[in-house]
Write a protein that holds these residues in place. Structure first.
Motif, PDB file in Angstrom:
ATOM      1  N   LEU A  31       0.829  -1.206   0.000  1.00  0.00           N
ATOM      2  CA  LEU A  31       0.000   0.000   0.000  1.00  0.00           C
ATOM      3  C   LEU A  31       0.861   1.254   0.000  1.00  0.00           C
ATOM      4  CD1 LEU A  31      -2.775  -0.961   2.568  1.00  0.00           C
ATOM      5  CD2 LEU A  31      -3.136  -0.316   0.180  1.00  0.00           C
ATOM      6  N   ALA A  32       1.849   1.251   0.891  1.00  0.00           N
ATOM      7  CA  ALA A  32       2.701   2.435   1.034  1.00  0.00           C
ATOM      8  C   ALA A  32       3.375   2.785  -0.285  1.00  0.00           C
ATOM      9  CB  ALA A  32       3.739   2.203   2.122  1.00  0.00           C
ATOM     10  N   ALA A  33       3.692   1.755  -1.041  1.00  0.00           N
ATOM     11  CA  ALA A  33       4.390   1.975  -2.312  1.00  0.00           C
ATOM     12  C   ALA A  33       3.547   2.766  -3.306  1.00  0.00           C
ATOM     13  CB  ALA A  33       4.800   0.628  -2.907  1.00  0.00           C
ATOM     14  N   GLU A  34       2.245   2.746  -3.117  1.00  0.00           N
ATOM     15  CA  GLU A  34       1.339   3.418  -4.069  1.00  0.00           C
ATOM     16  C   GLU A  34       1.240   4.915  -3.826  1.00  0.00           C
ATOM     17  OE1 GLU A  34      -0.765   1.882  -6.392  1.00  0.00           O
ATOM     18  OE2 GLU A  34      -1.054  -0.200  -5.721  1.00  0.00           O
ATOM     19  N   PHE A  35       1.785   5.376  -2.702  1.00  0.00           N
ATOM     20  CA  PHE A  35       1.629   6.791  -2.360  1.00  0.00           C
ATOM     21  C   PHE A  35       2.968   7.506  -2.316  1.00  0.00           C
ATOM     22  CE2 PHE A  35      -2.117   4.665  -0.935  1.00  0.00           C
ATOM     23  CZ  PHE A  35      -3.134   5.577  -1.070  1.00  0.00           C
ATOM     24  N   ASP A  36       2.894   8.827  -2.401  1.00  0.00           N
ATOM     25  CA  ASP A  36       4.102   9.636  -2.367  1.00  0.00           C
ATOM     26  C   ASP A  36       4.599   9.854  -0.944  1.00  0.00           C
ATOM     27  OD1 ASP A  36       4.123   9.873  -5.098  1.00  0.00           O
ATOM     28  OD2 ASP A  36       2.887  11.687  -5.094  1.00  0.00           O
ATOM     29  N   SER A  37       3.684   9.795   0.005  1.00  0.00           N
ATOM     30  CA  SER A  37       4.074  10.078   1.390  1.00  0.00           C
ATOM     31  C   SER A  37       5.064   9.043   1.899  1.00  0.00           C
ATOM     32  CB  SER A  37       2.839  10.079   2.284  1.00  0.00           C
ATOM     33  OG  SER A  37       1.791  10.781   1.668  1.00  0.00           O
ATOM     34  N   SER A  38       5.720   9.407   2.974  1.00  0.00           N
ATOM     35  CA  SER A  38       6.698   8.509   3.583  1.00  0.00           C
ATOM     36  C   SER A  38       5.993   7.310   4.213  1.00  0.00           C
ATOM     37  CB  SER A  38       7.479   9.261   4.656  1.00  0.00           C
ATOM     38  OG  SER A  38       6.649   9.531   5.756  1.00  0.00           O
ATOM     39  N   TRP A  39       6.752   6.280   4.440  1.00  0.00           N
ATOM     40  CA  TRP A  39       6.206   5.086   5.072  1.00  0.00           C
ATOM     41  C   TRP A  39       5.560   5.362   6.418  1.00  0.00           C
ATOM     42  CZ3 TRP A  39       7.107  -0.569   5.576  1.00  0.00           C
ATOM     43  CH2 TRP A  39       6.978  -1.208   4.338  1.00  0.00           C
ATOM     44  N   PRO A  40       6.260   6.050   7.297  1.00  0.00           N
ATOM     45  CA  PRO A  40       5.638   6.310   8.599  1.00  0.00           C
ATOM     46  C   PRO A  40       4.310   7.046   8.461  1.00  0.00           C
ATOM     47  CG  PRO A  40       7.962   6.762   8.721  1.00  0.00           C
ATOM     48  CD  PRO A  40       7.659   6.479   7.282  1.00  0.00           C
ATOM     49  N   THR A  41       4.244   7.948   7.516  1.00  0.00           N
ATOM     50  CA  THR A  41       2.991   8.667   7.296  1.00  0.00           C
ATOM     51  C   THR A  41       1.887   7.695   6.889  1.00  0.00           C
ATOM     52  OG1 THR A  41       4.072  10.736   6.703  1.00  0.00           O
ATOM     53  CG2 THR A  41       1.862  10.389   5.866  1.00  0.00           C
ATOM     54  N   MET A  42       2.196   6.819   5.972  1.00  0.00           N
ATOM     55  CA  MET A  42       1.206   5.829   5.552  1.00  0.00           C
ATOM     56  C   MET A  42       0.812   4.936   6.720  1.00  0.00           C
ATOM     57  SD  MET A  42       0.515   6.640   2.657  1.00  0.00           S
ATOM     58  CE  MET A  42      -0.632   5.305   2.356  1.00  0.00           C
ATOM     59  N   SER A  43       1.816   4.619   7.509  1.00  0.00           N
ATOM     60  CA  SER A  43       1.564   3.763   8.650  1.00  0.00           C
ATOM     61  C   SER A  43       0.560   4.424   9.592  1.00  0.00           C
ATOM     62  CB  SER A  43       2.877   3.505   9.380  1.00  0.00           C
ATOM     63  OG  SER A  43       2.748   2.431  10.267  1.00  0.00           O
ATOM     64  N   ARG A  44       0.685   5.735   9.724  1.00  0.00           N
ATOM     65  CA  ARG A  44      -0.254   6.416  10.612  1.00  0.00           C
ATOM     66  C   ARG A  44      -1.646   6.481  10.029  1.00  0.00           C
ATOM     67  NH1 ARG A  44       1.102  11.471  13.876  1.00  0.00           N
ATOM     68  NH2 ARG A  44       0.672  12.371  11.840  1.00  0.00           N
ATOM     69  N   HIS A  45      -1.727   6.678   8.728  1.00  0.00           N
ATOM     70  CA  HIS A  45      -3.041   6.643   8.087  1.00  0.00           C
ATOM     71  C   HIS A  45      -3.705   5.292   8.344  1.00  0.00           C
ATOM     72  CE1 HIS A  45      -3.108  10.487   6.257  1.00  0.00           C
ATOM     73  NE2 HIS A  45      -2.118  10.267   5.415  1.00  0.00           N
ATOM     74  N   LEU A  46      -2.908   4.258   8.208  1.00  0.00           N
ATOM     75  CA  LEU A  46      -3.448   2.918   8.460  1.00  0.00           C
ATOM     76  C   LEU A  46      -3.898   2.780   9.914  1.00  0.00           C
ATOM     77  CD1 LEU A  46      -0.864   0.827   6.420  1.00  0.00           C
ATOM     78  CD2 LEU A  46      -3.295   1.110   5.899  1.00  0.00           C
ATOM     79  N   ALA A  47      -3.119   3.378  10.819  1.00  0.00           N
ATOM     80  CA  ALA A  47      -3.486   3.311  12.240  1.00  0.00           C
ATOM     81  C   ALA A  47      -4.805   4.029  12.491  1.00  0.00           C
ATOM     82  CB  ALA A  47      -2.369   3.921  13.080  1.00  0.00           C
ATOM     83  N   VAL A  48      -4.988   5.164  11.817  1.00  0.00           N
ATOM     84  CA  VAL A  48      -6.242   5.913  11.986  1.00  0.00           C
ATOM     85  C   VAL A  48      -7.421   5.084  11.484  1.00  0.00           C
ATOM     86  CG1 VAL A  48      -7.539   7.929  11.209  1.00  0.00           C
ATOM     87  CG2 VAL A  48      -5.154   8.177  11.888  1.00  0.00           C
ATOM     88  N   LEU A  49      -7.228   4.445  10.349  1.00  0.00           N
ATOM     89  CA  LEU A  49      -8.290   3.614   9.786  1.00  0.00           C
ATOM     90  C   LEU A  49      -8.590   2.423  10.691  1.00  0.00           C
ATOM     91  CD1 LEU A  49      -7.211   3.673   6.036  1.00  0.00           C
ATOM     92  CD2 LEU A  49      -9.328   4.622   6.967  1.00  0.00           C
TER      93      LEU A  49
END
Lengths: 98, 98
Positions: A31-49
């Motif tokens: 998933l993280a690979a599909e976005f421009d944001s950094s991994w930790p940022t994606m990780s936090r989005h996932l945590a919010v979800l």
DNA sequence: ATACTAATTAGCTTTTTTGCTAATATGAGT
DNA sequence: ACTCATATTAGCAAAAAAGCTAATTAGTAT
């Protein structure tokens, strides 16, 4: 808890994550690979979800597999329909389809 | 634009405003009276909703009448359903009911 | 013109959200 | 035990959202 769901849905990246997950479970890194944001940022989005119970996480050895929690998404959609004039909103989605 | 809708829906007070408006049009002051927040705060919530096109405002002499914009709400609900596994999400709501 | 009511806009502070880099955990393989 | 890959947590800074009081606009009525 309804609140955390709508808050989670407020960010475009998170809605897009759900859209990707719609097609099937995915690994975090995938998933993280599909976005421009950094991994930790994606990780936090996932945590919010996950916090909003919109997705679930499952360890697969080294990595983590995420999948959508369809029922929570349905509940949110139903809640929105409940804000519309008629009394459709109180119906179950399956009933509405008949 | 989709984004402003979901952002607008992220605040509980704004969802409650929509819930009140669901039963019929209401004057701004009438709405503000139902909440604990100050008038200007309510006014801003209304502005956010209007900005997202979720409500419309109409002057009635001295005061302002607000009403829900049902179609935008439907679109949002449809978008959510679109995030669910099957291909229901692409259907129009009316089609889905038949 | 003045005064009154309804509502919004300005200006400000506090809180929340976002997003980064660096550090840490967790598990697999050697 | 050591190392590599995957992913999260910590800690911080910047940006956005929320909510207040005070000031302003818009309209009605005297």
């Amino acid at each position: 808890m309804q609140n955390s769901v709508f808050k989670a849905l407020a960010h475009p990246a998170r809605r897009q994550i759900l859209a990707l997950l719609r097609k099937g479970p995915r690994l975090a890194g995938d998933l993280a690979a599909e976005f421009d944001s950094s991994w930790p940022t994606m990780s936090r989005h996932l945590a919010v979800l996950k916090d909003a119970d919109l997705i679930t996480a499952e360890r697969q050895g080294n990595q983590i597999l995420y999948r959508v929690n369809t029922s929570v998404l349905e509940d949110a959609a139903t809640a929105l329909l409940g804000l519309i004039g008629s009394d459709n909103g109180d119906d179950d989605l399956k009933e509405a389809a008949e």
